[in-house]
Write an enzyme that holds these catalytic residues in place. Structure first.
Site, PDB file in Angstrom:
ATOM      1  CG  ASP A 416      -1.765   1.219   1.365  1.00  0.00           C
ATOM      2  OD1 ASP A 416      -2.578   1.440   0.460  1.00  0.00           O
ATOM      3  OD2 ASP A 416      -1.617   1.955   2.363  1.00  0.00           O
ATOM      4  CD  GLU A 469      -2.287   2.548  -3.518  1.00  0.00           C
ATOM      5  OE1 GLU A 469      -3.269   3.282  -3.705  1.00  0.00           O
ATOM      6  OE2 GLU A 469      -1.765   2.400  -2.413  1.00  0.00           O
TER       7      GLU A 469
END
EC number: 2.4.1.18
Length: 742
Positions: A416, A469
């Site tokens: 993330d 990401e």
């Protein structure tokens, strides 16, 4: 030889040690408590037991009473025995209740100094096997070994429901060279709660959860819970080979992203969550039936606040107990493996929350986070940022990545907010950040940390997939570390997502002026190994659902969405859809509620689900759509310039010459008949997808006539090709034509 209490000898002065014990700040308890030589022929057993009214010890079946020291909680026994065996237990009276247990200060250290050296070096891949709480057999006795890194603490104790949460009973031993504290406590049981009570150098006391705990209490509870690692079923050679195949760069990868707390809920049972076992028997078969190759879970590491969706974890090593036990999660994982479904989880190494029982100022200092708020505090999320320059933090994060991959044999991790880790000035104004040693804005420690995690994880198991990401144009995210890259296997294509969603949200009248938003992604499509994401981030915080972004009347909204999904599946790059996308809800996602499965009673919504299922079926069985995602040989524009009609056409190629698919995406409400389009190869083409099909809630305009849906090329030039076909192109639709024969 029996022990003897000598009352005639003068009482030794233990006032300093007693003061430290009473105040819970003994920095070297093993130097005083336990059995110690006090003269040439005499030993003294010392135990400190707050609240005890009397203490004795059974030695070879004979009871010997310890003498209370100056009416304190310190008890002493003079003995000529050099060693007390582990069969010699303490008998402790607490008023009317009695306990028989081992003296914890008899046990030697179990930690390997070489292991601790690797931890301090930042390279201890399996630190979770050494730090934290582990059920072991030590010197013939079963119990739990506790170890925690707190180098700047004055004293650390283990507290729990097994010692009435008293910080004066189980003081830990410090290993000064490593900053690790350790103790072995016999005869503890699984599911008992515990914490570390830490006294900092200013005398402040704070009780912290175990950073390496495998289980934690649910909010409002904050304690760690004793949990043995569960031995899961060994992955078979067949399963390992299947995993290597499905995670390969040339494989079809179609990911279903899920928030476990809101995929389904039991509304008739107070809106409760499904358990891991219920999800294993409901969610997992559903994802397989829909044709997805992978399931990706939003963060499941324990987190206090439901509204963070798991992106503010406190227990990185603890599968959240919201959905059941550790063993239940293992069952869920094994169910995925049994059905050959890839399993990924979101991993959050970029920041952690400020909850007082968590990592912030763990030992009274900025231990895990950077001390300078310009580097250690995240202004967007009010969270703390790891100090990636500290080797022990690197060991902690590396071990956590290894833990999920090794212990559960997951297919991989989706990392993330990588961009927030890479840039020192991320979301900061001038003057609010500190440059690196070269004067740049790159976070060198974070870069090295990510590189080492990827290099070691792939080095241990090349069949996994590490996904970033990363929302900027950082170069080489999916390049190997040896080639100056970050070492990820895949990267989310945020540019494609932003451009294409922006285009689709426009009224068809204006789309012709933004044609490049659908074509620009091909200018950089091979710069990384991309995944095309339509994730949870696109359907929250007032953005509305995907369906609500689509323009036009009700029918046109559904048509736009079907055409868009089909365009996505044909575009180079792996695929990711957030749960519920296949239901086409009209409102945005709410983590407090179940998806609205009742929508499937409506033909329009059911048509979207049928479209997604059909797309997965075509995608996973059509090598032209996935084999050459990362090379120009897999893609060729037929017509990328027809802005006036908002029409895009291209060909996809597989590794074999027989693998060819022609894709036509038309995004206006008009219908074109007798439309001539050039094709790369002469022969017969079969219509394998028409998103305007009536079965999908389309209007039913047929691309070609006849039941077999075949069209033969003719020797008429079009779009720069010598061969062409003539077809009908429905409104707001995407069409796939597969070359079947020459």
């Amino acid at each position: 030889m029996n022990s003897v209490v000598s009352a005639s000898k003068p009482i030794r002065d233990y006032s300093i040690q007693l003061h430290a014990l009473q105040n819970g700040c003994f920095s070297d308890p093993f130097s005083f408590l336990g059995l110690h030589l006090v003269s040439d022929q005499e030993y003294e057993l010392r135990v400190y037991l707050p609240g005890a009214t009397s203490v004795s010890i059974l030695i070879e079946g004979q009871e010997h009473v310890l003498k209370r020291y100056l009416n304190s909680d310190l008890y002493l026994l003079a003995t000529t025995r050099a060693i007390l065996s582990h069969q010699d237990k303490l008998c402790i009276s607490y008023g009317k209740s009695k306990q028989v247990k081992h003296d914890v200060y008899r046990f030697g250290c179990q930690l390997d100094e070489q292991i601790l050296y690797l931890f301090n070096e930042g390279t201890l891949e399996h630190a979770y096997q050494h730090l934290g709480a582990h059920f072991v057999t030590h010197e013939g006795i079963k119990g739990v070994r506790f170890a925690v890194w707190a180098p700047n603490a004055q004293s650390v104790s283990v507290i729990g429901d097994f010692n009435c949460w008293q910080r004066c009973e189980h003081f830990m031993r410090l290993h000064p060279a490593s900053g690790v504290w350790e103790i072995f406590i016999p005869e503890l049981k699984a599911d008992q709660c515990y914490k570390y009570s830490i006294v900092d150098n200013y005398g402040n006391v704070q009780d912290k959860a175990d950073p390496f705990a495998f289980k934690m209490q649910q909010a409002p509870g904050t304690a760690s819970i004793l949990q043995p690692l569960v031995k899961r079923k060994t992955i078979t050679q067949k399963q390992q080979a299947a995993r290597a195949k499905r995670n390969h760069i040339s494989a079809p990868v179609s990911i279903y992203e899920v928030h476990l707390g809101s995929w389904k809920r039991r509304s008739h049972e107070h809106n409760r969550y499904l358990t891991y076992r219920e999800l294993a028997d409901d969610l997992v078969p559903y994802v397989c039936d829909m044709g997805f190759t992978h399931l990706q879970l939003m963060p499941i590491s324990e987190y206090p606040f439901d509204g963070s969706w798991g992106y503010q974890p406190v227990g990185l090593f603890a599968p959240t107990s919201r959905f059941g036990s550790f063993e239940d999660f293992v069952y869920f994982v094994e169910r995925c493996h049994d059905l050959n479904l890839g399993l990924l989880i979101d991993w959050v190494p970029g920041h952690f929350p400020s909850d007082p029982h968590g990592l912030h100022k763990f030992d009274g200092t900025h231990l895990f986070e950077h001390a300078d708020a310009r580097q250690g505090f995240h202004p967007d999320w009010n969270t703390y940022i790891y100090n990636y320059d500290r080797p022990e933090v690197k060991s902690f994060l590396l071990a956590n990545a290894m833990y999920w991959l090794d212990e559960f044999k997951l297919d991989g991790l989706r990392v993330d907010a990588v961009a927030s880790m890479l840039y020192l000035d991320y979301s900061r104004k001038d003057g609010e950040w500190v440059a690196n040693k070269y004067g740049g804005r790159e976070n060198l420690g974070a870069i090295d940390c990510l590189q080492q995690v990827n290099k070691r994880c792939y080095g241990n198991d090349p069949s996994i997939m590490m996904v970033a990401e990363e929302s900027t144009a950082w170069p080489g995210v999916t390049n190997s570390v040896d080639n100056n890259g970050l070492g990820f296997g895949f990267k989310w294509n945020m540019g494609w997502m932003n451009d294409s969603l922006g285009y689709m949200s426009r009224d068809p009248i204006y789309r012709q002026h933004h044609h490049h938003e659908m074509t620009f992604s091909m200018a950089y499509a091979y710069s990384e190994n991309y995944i095309l994401p339509l994730s949870h981030d696109e359907v929250v915080h007032g953005k509305g659902s995907l369906l609500s972004k689509m323009p036009g009347d009700d029918w046109q909204q559904f048509a736009n969405l079907r055409a868009y999904f089909a365009f996505m599946y044909a575009h180079p790059g792996k695929k990711l859809l957030f749960m519920g996308s296949e239901l086409a809800p009209r409102s945005e996602w709410d983590h407090n509620q179940s998806l609205d499965w009742g929508l499937l009673a409506h033909e329009s919504h059911a048509g979207i689900q049928k479209t997604v299922k059909k797309l997965n079926e075509i995608y996973t069985t059509t090598p032209a759509l996935y084999e050459c995602d990362n090379t120009p040989a897999g893609f060729q524009w037929i017509d990328c310039n027809n802005a006036e009609q908002s029409l895009f056409s291209f060909a996809r190629f597989g590794k074999k010459s027989s693998e060819l698919l022609v894709v036509i995406c038309h995004l206006t409400p008009q219908v074109f008949h007798q439309y001539r389009i050039g094709v790369p190869r002469a022969g017969v083409y079969e219509v394998v997808l028409n998103t305007d099909d009536k079965a999908l809630f389309g209007s039913g305009v047929e691309v070609v006539g006849g039941k077999q849906k075949l069209v033969q090329t003719v020797n008429k030039p079009a779009h720069g090709f010598t061969q062409s076909i003539e077809i009908s192109i429905p409104a707001l639709a995407t069409v796939y034509l597969r070359w079947i024969t020459g």
